[in-house]
Structure formats: C-alpha cells, structure tokens
Scaffold this active site. Structure first.
Site, PDB file in Angstrom:
ATOM      1  N   HIS A  36       0.852  -1.191   0.000  1.00  0.00           N
ATOM      2  CA  HIS A  36       0.000   0.000   0.000  1.00  0.00           C
ATOM      3  C   HIS A  36       0.889   1.242   0.000  1.00  0.00           C
ATOM      4  O   HIS A  36       1.953   1.258   0.633  1.00  0.00           O
ATOM      5  CB  HIS A  36      -0.910  -0.007   1.237  1.00  0.00           C
ATOM      6  CG  HIS A  36      -1.999   1.023   1.159  1.00  0.00           C
ATOM      7  ND1 HIS A  36      -1.779   2.351   1.432  1.00  0.00           N
ATOM      8  CD2 HIS A  36      -3.307   0.928   0.816  1.00  0.00           C
ATOM      9  CE1 HIS A  36      -2.915   3.018   1.267  1.00  0.00           C
ATOM     10  NE2 HIS A  36      -3.855   2.178   0.891  1.00  0.00           N
ATOM     11  N   GLU A 106      -3.517   1.814  -7.591  1.00  0.00           N
ATOM     12  CA  GLU A 106      -4.008   2.894  -6.734  1.00  0.00           C
ATOM     13  C   GLU A 106      -3.137   4.127  -6.922  1.00  0.00           C
ATOM     14  O   GLU A 106      -2.058   4.226  -6.309  1.00  0.00           O
ATOM     15  CB  GLU A 106      -3.933   2.474  -5.257  1.00  0.00           C
ATOM     16  CG  GLU A 106      -4.874   1.368  -4.866  1.00  0.00           C
ATOM     17  CD  GLU A 106      -5.271   1.500  -3.394  1.00  0.00           C
ATOM     18  OE1 GLU A 106      -6.466   1.689  -3.141  1.00  0.00           O
ATOM     19  OE2 GLU A 106      -4.397   1.453  -2.514  1.00  0.00           O
TER      20      GLU A 106
HETATM   21  O1  LIG Z   1      -6.328   2.534  -0.584  1.00  0.00           O
HETATM   22  C1  LIG Z   1      -7.368   2.867  -0.079  1.00  0.00           C
HETATM   23  C2  LIG Z   1      -7.628   2.552   1.336  1.00  0.00           C
HETATM   24  O2  LIG Z   1      -6.478   2.063   1.927  1.00  0.00           O
HETATM   25  C3  LIG Z   1      -8.408   3.571  -0.830  1.00  0.00           C
HETATM   26  O3  LIG Z   1      -9.038   4.475   0.000  1.00  0.00           O
HETATM   27  P1  LIG Z   1     -10.235   5.418  -0.522  1.00  0.00           P
HETATM   28  O4  LIG Z   1     -11.211   4.515  -1.237  1.00  0.00           O
HETATM   29  O5  LIG Z   1     -10.800   6.023   0.717  1.00  0.00           O
HETATM   30  O6  LIG Z   1      -9.618   6.426  -1.442  1.00  0.00           O
END
Ligand SMILES: O=C(CO)COP(=O)(O)O
EC number: 5.3.1.1
Length: 194
Positions: A36, A106
């Site tokens: 992450h 992400e």
């Molecule tokens: O990576 C995420 C949570 O750890 C994504 O968060 P959000 O959906 O709040 O942007």
C-alpha cells in the site's frame, strides 16, 4: 475478517509489533494487502521489500492484493508507467505462480482525496499493466490476473470505472463504510457474471 493490510516479510519471530503471515494463516484470514502506498511512503518500503513480502505471503498460502501506483509528481512528470512497471517487476522477479495475486492500481493522489482517476486514466494504466504482464510474465498471467482500481471509488463513480475493459474490481477505503458500498459491489460484479 477477510483481509489485513500488511504482514511481515519472513517467518514470524523477534519482530515486535509486526503481524506474521503465519499468524494470518492461523486465524484463517485469506487475504493480505501488500505494498500500500502509505507503507511505501511512510515506512520506506522499497519495491524489492514489497516483492519479498508478496513472495513470502504466497508461499505461506495467503492470497495477496499487491498495490502499485504513482504519486501526483510522478504522473505530472510523465513517469506513471515506469513507476508501476518497476513496482510490478519487483513482484514478478520473485513470484512464479500468479494465481493468488491480484494487482491493485491505486494512484497515490486519488487515495482518500476525493480525486478519483477518470475512467480513461484508470483504463490506460490497467491496459498498460496487462500488456506489461503479457510481455514480461506470460499471456496467460496477463489474461487471468485481476487488476483492480483503488482511490476515491464511490457509489457515483463505480459504474463507469467498472465498465472499463481492464478494470476487474475495486479496492475501496472510505466508501466501504457507507451504504453506497452495495452499489460498488454491484458495479464490480457486473463483469463477473457477464
Ligand atoms: O487505498 C485505499 C484505502 O487504503 C483507498 O481508500 P479510498 O477509497 O478512501 O480512497
């Protein structure tokens, strides 16, 4: 509980405060999220360290959601694909069986900010990631590995995002605590049943 957001890179032992992969297996927690962006940025986890964690967790029988993504600075510098390819390569260098790996794209600038990637931006990176897998791993892994999107997904934007050809689901933070999560699950399942 079905997942946890981190686990230690090797066999549990004198690493106080860390959660070992073995602990998760013992607790019947099937999934772990690794790489992450917050762990990469705040805890200085390198691509190689994340790759080691993915390999170790898989070897213990866990399923892994491996996160990749660029910062706003990197996107503006035009290096998005270089960044996510390097993050993915560190995993590919250490993993031979991809059947228990899901990649989560992400973009760091979209996590928890309310600034979601446009469907076209998400699709572009997912498509490039799939091409990267086809070229550097195998056509089969490229076709079968789920690439999910995370970063400010909500009830309003999930349908269009989920409609993109290479968006195979979502990694949801904030909205998973709200009733709209049902809509997000439905949007992610459309393709599954298609
Ligand atoms: O990576 C995420 C949570 O750890 C994504 O968060 P959000 O959906 O709040 O942007």
């Amino acid at each position: 509980m079905s997942d946890i957001k981190n686990c230690w890179v090797k066999k549990g032992g004198a690493f106080t405060g860390e959660v070992s992969a073995e602990m998760l297996v013992n607790l019947d927690i099937p999934w772990v999220i690794l790489g992450h962006s917050e762990r990469r940025a705040l805890l200085n986890e390198t691509n190689e360290f994340v790759g080691d964690k993915v390999a170790y967790a898989l070897a213990q029988g866990l399923k892994v959601i491996a996160c990749v993504g660029e910062t706003l600075e990197q996107r503006e510098a035009g290096s998005t694909m270089d960044v996510v390819a390097a993050q993915t390569k560190a995993i590919a260098d250490r993993v031979s069986n991809w059947s228990n790996v899901v990649i989560a794209y992400e973009p760091v600038w979209a996590i928890g900010t309310g600034k979601v990637a446009s469907p076209a931006q998400a699709q572009e990176v997912h498509d490039e990631l799939r091409k990267w897998l086809a070229k550097n791993v195998s056509a089969d892994v490229a076709a079968t590995t789920r690439i999910i999107y995370g970063g400010s997904v909500n009830g309003g934007n999930c349908k269009e995002l989920g409609g993109q050809a290479d968006v195979d689901g979502f990694l949801v933070g904030g909205a998973s605590l709200k009733p709209e999560f049902i809509d997000i699950i439905k949007a992610a399942e459309v393709k599954k049943s298609a």
